[in-house]
Design a protein around this motif. Structure first.
Motif, PDB file in Angstrom:
ATOM      1  N   GLY A   1       8.920   8.815 -28.546  1.00 40.34           N
ATOM      2  CA  GLY A   1       9.800   9.862 -28.038  1.00 40.34           C
ATOM      3  C   GLY A   1       9.052  10.995 -27.378  1.00 40.34           C
ATOM      4  N   HIS A   2       7.982  10.647 -26.650  1.00 39.13           N
ATOM      5  CA  HIS A   2       7.190  11.694 -25.999  1.00 39.13           C
ATOM      6  C   HIS A   2       6.819  11.226 -24.591  1.00 39.13           C
ATOM      7  N   SER A   3       7.588  11.658 -23.611  1.00 39.76           N
ATOM      8  CA  SER A   3       7.320  11.313 -22.213  1.00 39.76           C
ATOM      9  C   SER A   3       7.714  12.504 -21.362  1.00 39.76           C
ATOM     10  N   VAL A   4       6.721  13.264 -20.929  1.00 36.64           N
ATOM     11  CA  VAL A   4       6.990  14.530 -20.245  1.00 36.64           C
ATOM     12  C   VAL A   4       6.797  14.440 -18.735  1.00 36.64           C
ATOM     13  N   ASP A   5       6.427  13.254 -18.241  1.00 29.87           N
ATOM     14  CA  ASP A   5       6.282  13.106 -16.805  1.00 29.87           C
ATOM     15  C   ASP A   5       6.772  11.720 -16.389  1.00 29.87           C
ATOM     16  N   GLN A   6       6.972  11.544 -15.086  1.00 31.62           N
ATOM     17  CA  GLN A   6       7.395  10.246 -14.580  1.00 31.62           C
ATOM     18  C   GLN A   6       6.209   9.287 -14.598  1.00 31.62           C
ATOM     19  N   SER A   7       6.420   8.130 -15.169  1.00 33.48           N
ATOM     20  CA  SER A   7       5.348   7.141 -15.259  1.00 33.48           C
ATOM     21  C   SER A   7       5.775   5.843 -14.593  1.00 33.48           C
ATOM     22  N   MET A   8       4.792   5.079 -14.174  1.00 38.12           N
ATOM     23  CA  MET A   8       5.022   3.776 -13.547  1.00 38.12           C
ATOM     24  C   MET A   8       3.991   2.798 -14.081  1.00 38.12           C
ATOM     25  N   SER A   9       4.457   1.613 -14.464  1.00 35.01           N
ATOM     26  CA  SER A   9       3.564   0.516 -14.812  1.00 35.01           C
ATOM     27  C   SER A   9       3.806  -0.615 -13.820  1.00 35.01           C
ATOM     28  N   ILE A  10       2.719  -1.214 -13.336  1.00 32.01           N
ATOM     29  CA  ILE A  10       2.804  -2.233 -12.291  1.00 32.01           C
ATOM     30  C   ILE A  10       2.553  -3.607 -12.898  1.00 32.01           C
ATOM     31  N   THR A  11       3.427  -4.552 -12.564  1.00 35.48           N
ATOM     32  CA  THR A  11       3.269  -5.924 -13.043  1.00 35.48           C
ATOM     33  C   THR A  11       3.471  -6.910 -11.896  1.00 35.48           C
ATOM     34  N   PHE A  12       2.908  -8.102 -12.068  1.00 35.27           N
ATOM     35  CA  PHE A  12       3.105  -9.222 -11.142  1.00 35.27           C
ATOM     36  C   PHE A  12       3.576 -10.422 -11.938  1.00 35.27           C
ATOM     37  N   ASP A  13       4.406 -11.260 -11.332  1.00 35.48           N
ATOM     38  CA  ASP A  13       4.870 -12.490 -11.961  1.00 35.48           C
ATOM     39  C   ASP A  13       4.404 -13.719 -11.187  1.00 35.48           C
ATOM     40  N   ASP A  14       4.269 -14.821 -11.894  1.00 36.34           N
ATOM     41  CA  ASP A  14       3.981 -16.165 -11.373  1.00 36.34           C
ATOM     42  C   ASP A  14       2.493 -16.429 -11.237  1.00 36.34           C
TER      43      ASP A  14
ATOM     44  N   ARG B   1       0.836  -1.208   0.000  1.00 36.68           N
ATOM     45  CA  ARG B   1       0.000   0.000   0.000  1.00 36.68           C
ATOM     46  C   ARG B   1       0.872   1.260   0.000  1.00 36.68           C
ATOM     47  N   GLU B   2       1.985   1.238   0.734  1.00 38.48           N
ATOM     48  CA  GLU B   2       2.905   2.383   0.739  1.00 38.48           C
ATOM     49  C   GLU B   2       3.463   2.625  -0.665  1.00 38.48           C
ATOM     50  N   HIS B   3       3.772   1.547  -1.370  1.00 41.11           N
ATOM     51  CA  HIS B   3       4.268   1.694  -2.734  1.00 41.11           C
ATOM     52  C   HIS B   3       3.216   2.348  -3.621  1.00 41.11           C
ATOM     53  N   ILE B   4       1.995   1.839  -3.548  1.00 38.25           N
ATOM     54  CA  ILE B   4       0.935   2.373  -4.404  1.00 38.25           C
ATOM     55  C   ILE B   4       0.649   3.834  -4.063  1.00 38.25           C
ATOM     56  N   ASP B   5       0.627   4.164  -2.782  1.00 38.78           N
ATOM     57  CA  ASP B   5       0.434   5.564  -2.375  1.00 38.78           C
ATOM     58  C   ASP B   5       1.532   6.449  -2.954  1.00 38.78           C
ATOM     59  N   TYR B   6       2.764   5.958  -2.903  1.00 36.11           N
ATOM     60  CA  TYR B   6       3.904   6.725  -3.430  1.00 36.11           C
ATOM     61  C   TYR B   6       3.764   6.935  -4.929  1.00 36.11           C
ATOM     62  N   PHE B   7       3.445   5.878  -5.660  1.00 36.21           N
ATOM     63  CA  PHE B   7       3.292   6.006  -7.107  1.00 36.21           C
ATOM     64  C   PHE B   7       2.192   7.001  -7.460  1.00 36.21           C
ATOM     65  N   GLN B   8       1.058   6.873  -6.789  1.00 36.47           N
ATOM     66  CA  GLN B   8      -0.072   7.741  -7.130  1.00 36.47           C
ATOM     67  C   GLN B   8       0.192   9.204  -6.790  1.00 36.47           C
ATOM     68  N   SER B   9       1.005   9.451  -5.779  1.00 36.41           N
ATOM     69  CA  SER B   9       1.250  10.829  -5.358  1.00 36.41           C
ATOM     70  C   SER B   9       2.322  11.522  -6.202  1.00 36.41           C
ATOM     71  N   ARG B  10       3.166  10.744  -6.899  1.00 35.95           N
ATOM     72  CA  ARG B  10       4.314  11.347  -7.588  1.00 35.95           C
ATOM     73  C   ARG B  10       4.444  10.978  -9.065  1.00 35.95           C
ATOM     74  N   MET B  11       3.694   9.981  -9.536  1.00 35.47           N
ATOM     75  CA  MET B  11       3.896   9.481 -10.885  1.00 35.47           C
ATOM     76  C   MET B  11       2.548   9.263 -11.574  1.00 35.47           C
ATOM     77  N   THR B  12       2.586   9.141 -12.885  1.00 32.51           N
ATOM     78  CA  THR B  12       1.409   8.747 -13.650  1.00 32.51           C
ATOM     79  C   THR B  12       1.464   7.244 -13.840  1.00 32.51           C
ATOM     80  N   ILE B  13       0.448   6.530 -13.388  1.00 36.26           N
ATOM     81  CA  ILE B  13       0.448   5.077 -13.497  1.00 36.26           C
ATOM     82  C   ILE B  13      -0.210   4.692 -14.824  1.00 36.26           C
ATOM     83  N   VAL B  14       0.521   3.943 -15.632  1.00 44.01           N
ATOM     84  CA  VAL B  14       0.090   3.623 -16.991  1.00 44.01           C
ATOM     85  C   VAL B  14       0.179   2.124 -17.221  1.00 44.01           C
TER      86      VAL B  14
END
Length: 306
Positions: free
Chosen positions: A84-97, A59-72
């Protein structure tokens, strides 16, 4: 990570904060902010293996991402890298297994907050209900997701990705038939399971040794839009869009912050992965195969019923 190392990294993050913000501002001005993709395995408060993080940490991770980054989603990452167009910090979340425990907290949290996620599944463990070999060998036979759970996630809007049939190490596989089975048959099994196309593949272990030429060629042949590694790297604008680089969603928060604030030292020491593909599919042709996934976009989801 011990307390001393954590404190030192926290101090370094503070000292570097201003220079990193300036660097990111420079990259934003030219549309070249690198894209981040984090990978997780299991979120639970019981029976931890080496890849488990607590519900509070997640939850701390998700709160951090949402407060500072665009989740895509991953399609947006690819679009930014290629166009070649990225004007903000973005984060994509994945899970394995595919751990059953993720249905208790992590997945409902993501859907409740309309956060995109790609959930990579090892098909035979899900179909047969058998624990993953690495957990069984460690004496911790944790339960994988069921077929019903994977379908429920897919129906709720979670993107399901392919993670082979049996979580194999491609660096130890020398039969092309075996490679094809673990990639093409796994994709077929997963698409039959969820009744939808599967667009992305993640290599088990995900280090350069596993990213073999033969396996990458078959990932391409199978019609995947891209593949994910897991050795720790950023997706730099103008780089190879077919190879999606990821870093671990580290439970040590200071290490996560270090990644997310763009550590140029890590960028300079990224391993090189070289491979060659037949020029059969351009990016536009690949996207034409995916009419339900226009780019650029940020995915939103509907309601989740646990």
């Amino acid at each position: 990570m011990n307390l001393i190392k954590s404190a030192l990294l926290g101090a370094r993050n503070c000292l570097c904060a201003s220079s990193r913000q300036q660097r990111l501002a420079q990259l934003a001005s030219t549309g070249e902010v690198p894209c981040s993709v984090a990978f997780y395995h299991r979120v639970a408060d019981t029976v931890a293996n080496g890849w488990t993080m607590s519900t509070q940490q997640f939850r701390e991770h998700i709160d951090y991402f949402q407060s500072r980054m665009t989740i895509v989603d991953l399609a947006e990452v690819q679009w930014r890298v290629r166009e070649g167009h990225s004007v903000d910090q973005s984060m994509s979340i994945t899970f394995d297994d595919g751990y059953a425990d993720n249905m208790d907290y992590a997945i409902p949290l993501l859907i409740e907050r309309d956060i995109p996620c790609t959930y990579f599944v090892t098909t035979q463990n899900v179909i047969n209900g058998k624990p993953f070999p690495h957990d069984r060998d460690a004496g911790q036979p944790l339960q994988p997701n069921t077929v019903a759970q994977i379908r429920e996630m897919s129906d709720a809007g979670i993107e399901i990705g392919c993670h082979t049939r049996r979580h194999i190490d491609f660096s130890n596989v020398h039969s092309i038939e075996h490679v094809r089975s673990e990639i093409i048959e796994a994709k077929d099994e997963l698409e039959q399971m969820i009744g939808r196309p599967v667009h992305y593949f993640a290599f088990p272990f995900g280090l350069p040794a596993q990213l073999t030429q033969a396996a990458i060629e078959i990932v391409h042949e199978a019609g995947f839009a891209g593949f994910c590694s897991a050795f720790g790297a950023y997706n730099h604008i103008g780089n190879d869009w077919f190879h999606i680089r990821r870093f671990h969603g580290d439970p040590e928060f200071e290490r996560l912050v270090n990644w997310c604030t763009y550590d140029t030292a890590k960028a300079r020491t990224e391993p090189r992965v070289q491979y060659f593909l037949p020029p059969a599919k351009s990016f536009e042709q690949t996207q034409a195969m995916m009419p339900s996934m226009p780019v650029p976009h940020i995915t939103t989801f509907g309601s989740f019923h646990a």
